[in-house]
Design a protein around this motif. Structure first.
Motif, PDB file in Angstrom:
ATOM      1  N   ALA A  16      33.888  96.562   9.346  1.00  0.00           N
ATOM      2  CA  ALA A  16      35.028  95.720   9.717  1.00  0.00           C
ATOM      3  C   ALA A  16      35.477  95.915  11.164  1.00  0.00           C
ATOM      4  N   ASP A  17      35.582  97.131  11.638  1.00  0.00           N
ATOM      5  CA  ASP A  17      36.114  97.371  12.983  1.00  0.00           C
ATOM      6  C   ASP A  17      35.015  97.706  13.994  1.00  0.00           C
ATOM      7  N   SER A  18      33.821  97.196  13.770  1.00  0.00           N
ATOM      8  CA  SER A  18      32.684  97.526  14.624  1.00  0.00           C
ATOM      9  C   SER A  18      32.535  96.543  15.778  1.00  0.00           C
ATOM     10  N   ASP A  19      31.938  97.028  16.859  1.00  0.00           N
ATOM     11  CA  ASP A  19      31.621  96.172  18.006  1.00  0.00           C
ATOM     12  C   ASP A  19      30.242  95.535  17.868  1.00  0.00           C
ATOM     13  N   THR A  20      29.501  95.886  16.826  1.00  0.00           N
ATOM     14  CA  THR A  20      28.157  95.343  16.665  1.00  0.00           C
ATOM     15  C   THR A  20      28.215  93.913  16.154  1.00  0.00           C
ATOM     16  N   LYS A  21      27.148  93.175  16.391  1.00  0.00           N
ATOM     17  CA  LYS A  21      27.049  91.817  15.866  1.00  0.00           C
ATOM     18  C   LYS A  21      26.853  91.875  14.360  1.00  0.00           C
ATOM     19  N   GLY A  22      27.350  90.872  13.657  1.00  0.00           N
ATOM     20  CA  GLY A  22      27.265  90.843  12.205  1.00  0.00           C
ATOM     21  C   GLY A  22      25.869  90.511  11.700  1.00  0.00           C
ATOM     22  N   VAL A  23      25.618  90.869  10.448  1.00  0.00           N
ATOM     23  CA  VAL A  23      24.332  90.618   9.815  1.00  0.00           C
ATOM     24  C   VAL A  23      24.065  89.116   9.723  1.00  0.00           C
ATOM     25  N   ASN A  24      25.020  88.362   9.217  1.00  0.00           N
ATOM     26  CA  ASN A  24      24.792  86.933   8.991  1.00  0.00           C
ATOM     27  C   ASN A  24      24.409  86.180  10.256  1.00  0.00           C
ATOM     28  N   GLU A  25      24.975  86.580  11.376  1.00  0.00           N
ATOM     29  CA  GLU A  25      24.677  85.868  12.622  1.00  0.00           C
ATOM     30  C   GLU A  25      23.377  86.319  13.282  1.00  0.00           C
ATOM     31  N   THR A  26      22.756  87.377  12.766  1.00  0.00           N
ATOM     32  CA  THR A  26      21.540  87.900  13.403  1.00  0.00           C
ATOM     33  C   THR A  26      20.342  88.015  12.465  1.00  0.00           C
ATOM     34  N   VAL A  27      20.518  87.725  11.188  1.00  0.00           N
ATOM     35  CA  VAL A  27      19.448  87.957  10.212  1.00  0.00           C
ATOM     36  C   VAL A  27      18.204  87.111  10.509  1.00  0.00           C
ATOM     37  N   GLU A  28      18.367  85.955  11.113  1.00  0.00           N
ATOM     38  CA  GLU A  28      17.204  85.124  11.459  1.00  0.00           C
ATOM     39  C   GLU A  28      16.293  85.834  12.452  1.00  0.00           C
ATOM     40  N   VAL A  29      16.877  86.634  13.326  1.00  0.00           N
ATOM     41  CA  VAL A  29      16.076  87.394  14.290  1.00  0.00           C
ATOM     42  C   VAL A  29      15.244  88.447  13.556  1.00  0.00           C
ATOM     43  N   LEU A  30      15.862  89.159  12.615  1.00  0.00           N
ATOM     44  CA  LEU A  30      15.109  90.144  11.826  1.00  0.00           C
ATOM     45  C   LEU A  30      14.002  89.459  11.038  1.00  0.00           C
ATOM     46  N   ASP A  31      14.295  88.327  10.454  1.00  0.00           N
ATOM     47  CA  ASP A  31      13.289  87.565   9.712  1.00  0.00           C
ATOM     48  C   ASP A  31      12.092  87.261  10.607  1.00  0.00           C
ATOM     49  N   LYS A  32      12.348  86.806  11.814  1.00  0.00           N
ATOM     50  CA  LYS A  32      11.266  86.481  12.754  1.00  0.00           C
ATOM     51  C   LYS A  32      10.488  87.737  13.153  1.00  0.00           C
ATOM     52  N   TYR A  79      15.623  96.180  15.709  1.00  0.00           N
ATOM     53  CA  TYR A  79      16.583  95.106  15.444  1.00  0.00           C
ATOM     54  C   TYR A  79      18.016  95.630  15.540  1.00  0.00           C
ATOM     55  N   ALA A  80      18.274  96.781  14.918  1.00  0.00           N
ATOM     56  CA  ALA A  80      19.618  97.356  14.936  1.00  0.00           C
ATOM     57  C   ALA A  80      20.064  97.682  16.352  1.00  0.00           C
ATOM     58  N   LEU A  81      19.164  98.220  17.158  1.00  0.00           N
ATOM     59  CA  LEU A  81      19.493  98.602  18.534  1.00  0.00           C
ATOM     60  C   LEU A  81      19.628  97.396  19.451  1.00  0.00           C
ATOM     61  N   LYS A  82      18.593  96.570  19.502  1.00  0.00           N
ATOM     62  CA  LYS A  82      18.537  95.488  20.488  1.00  0.00           C
ATOM     63  C   LYS A  82      19.343  94.247  20.100  1.00  0.00           C
ATOM     64  N   VAL A  83      19.426  93.949  18.814  1.00  0.00           N
ATOM     65  CA  VAL A  83      20.070  92.713  18.387  1.00  0.00           C
ATOM     66  C   VAL A  83      21.507  92.955  17.933  1.00  0.00           C
TER      67      VAL A  83
END
Length: 109
Positions: A16-32, A79-83
């Motif tokens: 909730a209080d993280s500065d990281t991007k959310g899963v839903n907005e980045t999952v397509e990148v992991l899929d690719k 993915y966790a680091l770069k995205v």
């Protein structure tokens, strides 16, 4: 038709209080990334979406085959680091666990 029966899964969390991007907005990148690496995988929504004790919210589950565990872990770390922007120290801790599991299973290095 080929059907995969996956034998591994990873639950992906948002904090909730993280500065990281959310899963839903980045999952397509992991899929690719996984598709480009030739790793058979699938995504599912978690059955329980309640926060954990450390305020992490399960958002998505990614499933894959045990034989791809090490390669999956390395791609997921990238993915966790770069995205998503997860801190390097947290990723290093996770990769130590991956290395430990790999050594225990194979007795190699």
């Amino acid at each position: 038709m080929k059907m995969n029966v996956f034998d591994n899964l990873v639950t992906m969390y948002d904090v909730a209080d993280s500065d990281t991007k959310g899963v839903n907005e980045t999952v397509e990148v992991l899929d690719k990334m996984l598709t480009d690496a030739g790793i058979a995988h699938a995504f599912a929504l978690p059955l329980d979406t309640n926060a954990t004790e450390d305020d992490k919210y399960p958002v998505m589950i990614v499933m894959f085959m045990e034989e791809d565990y090490l390669e999956f872990a390395l791609i997921y770390a990238r993915y966790a680091l770069k995205v998503r922007g997860v801190k390097e120290s947290k990723i290093a801790d996770c990769l130590l666990k991956v290395a430990s599991r790999y050594v225990e299973k194979t007795n190699e290095i």
